[in-house]
Design an enzyme around this catalytic site. Structure first.
Site, PDB file in Angstrom:
ATOM      1  N   ARG A 165       8.820  60.407  71.610  1.00  0.00           N
ATOM      2  CA  ARG A 165       8.914  61.483  70.612  1.00  0.00           C
ATOM      3  C   ARG A 165       9.188  60.905  69.218  1.00  0.00           C
ATOM      4  O   ARG A 165      10.004  61.429  68.442  1.00  0.00           O
ATOM      5  CB  ARG A 165      10.049  62.461  70.972  1.00  0.00           C
ATOM      6  CG  ARG A 165       9.941  63.070  72.340  1.00  0.00           C
ATOM      7  CD  ARG A 165       8.862  64.129  72.433  1.00  0.00           C
ATOM      8  NE  ARG A 165       8.953  64.835  73.688  1.00  0.00           N
ATOM      9  CZ  ARG A 165       8.318  64.452  74.800  1.00  0.00           C
ATOM     10  NH1 ARG A 165       7.515  63.385  74.794  1.00  0.00           N
ATOM     11  NH2 ARG A 165       8.460  65.142  75.912  1.00  0.00           N
ATOM     12  N   SER A 237      11.847  72.004  73.156  1.00  0.00           N
ATOM     13  CA  SER A 237      13.077  71.230  73.373  1.00  0.00           C
ATOM     14  C   SER A 237      13.793  71.049  72.041  1.00  0.00           C
ATOM     15  O   SER A 237      13.211  70.532  71.089  1.00  0.00           O
ATOM     16  CB  SER A 237      12.745  69.845  73.926  1.00  0.00           C
ATOM     17  OG  SER A 237      11.960  69.978  75.078  1.00  0.00           O
ATOM     18  N   GLU A 334      15.554  66.984  68.296  1.00  0.00           N
ATOM     19  CA  GLU A 334      14.117  66.714  68.250  1.00  0.00           C
ATOM     20  C   GLU A 334      13.468  67.564  67.141  1.00  0.00           C
ATOM     21  O   GLU A 334      12.522  67.151  66.477  1.00  0.00           O
ATOM     22  CB  GLU A 334      13.486  67.044  69.609  1.00  0.00           C
ATOM     23  CG  GLU A 334      11.991  66.789  69.654  1.00  0.00           C
ATOM     24  CD  GLU A 334      11.395  66.989  71.040  1.00  0.00           C
ATOM     25  OE1 GLU A 334      11.872  66.352  71.996  1.00  0.00           O
ATOM     26  OE2 GLU A 334      10.439  67.776  71.146  1.00  0.00           O
TER      27      GLU A 334
END
Ligand code: FAD
Ligand code: NAP
Length: 338
Positions: A165, A237, A334
């Site tokens: 990520r 998320s 995130e």
């Protein structure tokens, strides 16, 4: 094509559904447009950022400055042999439209990434991933306009700093480049990757490992578990899954034998499931004012209706504190906070 608007309502342009406005929004379709835009001294001097589908941002107030939005929609096969199709896709294309297009053309590689909201231009930014596949597995290069030089650079995948990520676009090149197109290499031969969770079983019950069955299986698993942003505001998320040292993971395992541990892909480290940590602290399904934790996936924070970005951040802070106290693990966000 340049389309400039002022005092734009952002509430329908972020999947959290947070109410906010931006001073100026400019839609553009190519790098020539960007050159024109940045030749204007007011814009070059002002705060600016890039907005895709707004599915990985949290707005904490009005945006003062200019938001740039790619409006291109081209998907072009640039080379084709008996094994690989190379495809150039404009940054403004909706990610899932690209996946559907690839499946329709019998091109392999993107199918596990079905159903992810947002645009193609944002996919390299956090190297989107799901069901055992990451965007980096199919990206061969990224075309990005460099605001400092006024030129478009084509960065080969190896130079994009792709990680879990993560990418160079979130780090060194943040605030300097605008992704204008992504080049993908997709396979022509069947290459299903079904070793993640229930994906194999779900694909078999859909009729076997064809591209469209895998896509349908992924969509169906996602629909069962994740909240639809059209119904409940969220940005997927909220936190990243923490990657910790092997030694620390072993200590956690001996203290909490049911903790799931996954390979991180990096030697000497292990990936933890942030959702499991949050659930273990009792947060799954709970809320704090207008901000909540999704009852089926504790990693997803939701807008229960009328939440502000600060309401969501307050909940996130409480969760981080509890996870730190229980496991000694620091959760990293995130979602991009604006
Ligand atoms: P935005 O939210 O608009 O922007 C995100 C960041 O990228 C911002 O910093 C923005 O400035 C930057 N950016 C956007 N476009 C460009 C560009 N052209 N050039 C430079 N910078 C740019 N993510 C996953 O990885 N896997 C998943 O399975 C997944 N599932 C999700 C499910 C749901 C229900 C939701 C709501 C989100 C999910 N996400 C997932 C997160 C999100 O969809 C992805 O991160 C997606 O790539 C964000 O795309 P976007 O166009 O909405 O980006
Ligand atoms: P899940 O299947 O319940 O799994 C929970 C976590 O465990 C995931 O985060 C996943 O890590 C990890 N995991 C499970 N099986 C794994 C395996 N075989 N190998 C490696 N890691 C494994 O997760 P979910 O919430 O339903 O999501 C399913 C997939 O969609 C995941 O890949 C997830 O990343 C992706 N997704 C991402 C977002 C986002 O916003 N980033 C939102 C929704 C779904 P990974 O996350 O590293 O895969």
């Amino acid at each position: 094509m340049i389309n400039e608007r002022h005092d734009v309502d952002l509430s329908g342009l972020n999947t959290f559904g947070i109410g906010a406005r931006c001073e100026r929004m400019i839609e553009f379709t190519d790098s020539a447009d960007l050159r024109d835009i940045f030749s204007r001294p007011d814009i070059a001097r002002e705060h600016w950022d890039v907005l895709g589908g707004g599915s990985n941002i949290l707005l904490t107030g009005d945006f003062h400055g200019t938001l740039l939005k790619h409006a291109g929609s081209q998907m072009t096969i640039t080379s084709l042999d008996s094994h690989i199709a190379e495809v150039r896709v404009d940054a403004g294309v909706v990610w899932d439209d690209f996946v559907q297009w690839a499946v329709d053309h019998d091109f392999w590689g993107a199918e596990n990434l079905s159903g992810i909201p947002g645009t193609v231009g944002a996919a390299p930014v956090q190297n989107i991933g799901a069901y055992g596949v990451e965007a980096k597995d199919i990206i061969c290069s990224v075309e990005a306009y460099d605001v400092l030089t006024g030129k478009v650079t084509t960065l080969a995948s190896a130079h994009c700093g792709f990680g879990y990520r993560d990418s160079i676009f979130k780090r060194m090149l943040k605030g300097r480049t605008i992704i204008t197109a992504v080049n993908f290499a997709l396979g022509l031969e069947s290459s299903p990757r079904l070793d993640y969770g229930d994906l194999l079983t779900e694909t078999e019950s859909a009729g076997g490992a064809t591209l469209s069955n895998i896509r349908a299986a992924v969509m169906s698993i996602r629909d069962r578990k994740l909240p639809d942003p059209h119904e409940t505001g969220n940005a997927g998320s909220f936190f990243k899954n923490p990657v910790v040292t092997q030694t620390f993971a072993e200590k956690l395992k001996s203290d909490h034998p049911s903790i799931p541990l996954y390979p991180s892909g990096i030697d000497g480290t292990t990936k933890l499931a942030a959702g499991w940590l949050i659930d273990s602290c009792g947060w799954k399904g709970r809320s704090l004012g207008r901000a909540g934790v999704h009852p089926r996936q504790a990693l997803v924070l939701v807008n229960l209706g009328g939440a502000t970005g600060h309401d969501i951040l307050t909940l996130a802070r409480r969760i981080r504190e509890d996870v730190h106290a229980a496991f000694g693990v620091d959760l990293e966000m995130e979602v991009n906070v604006w």
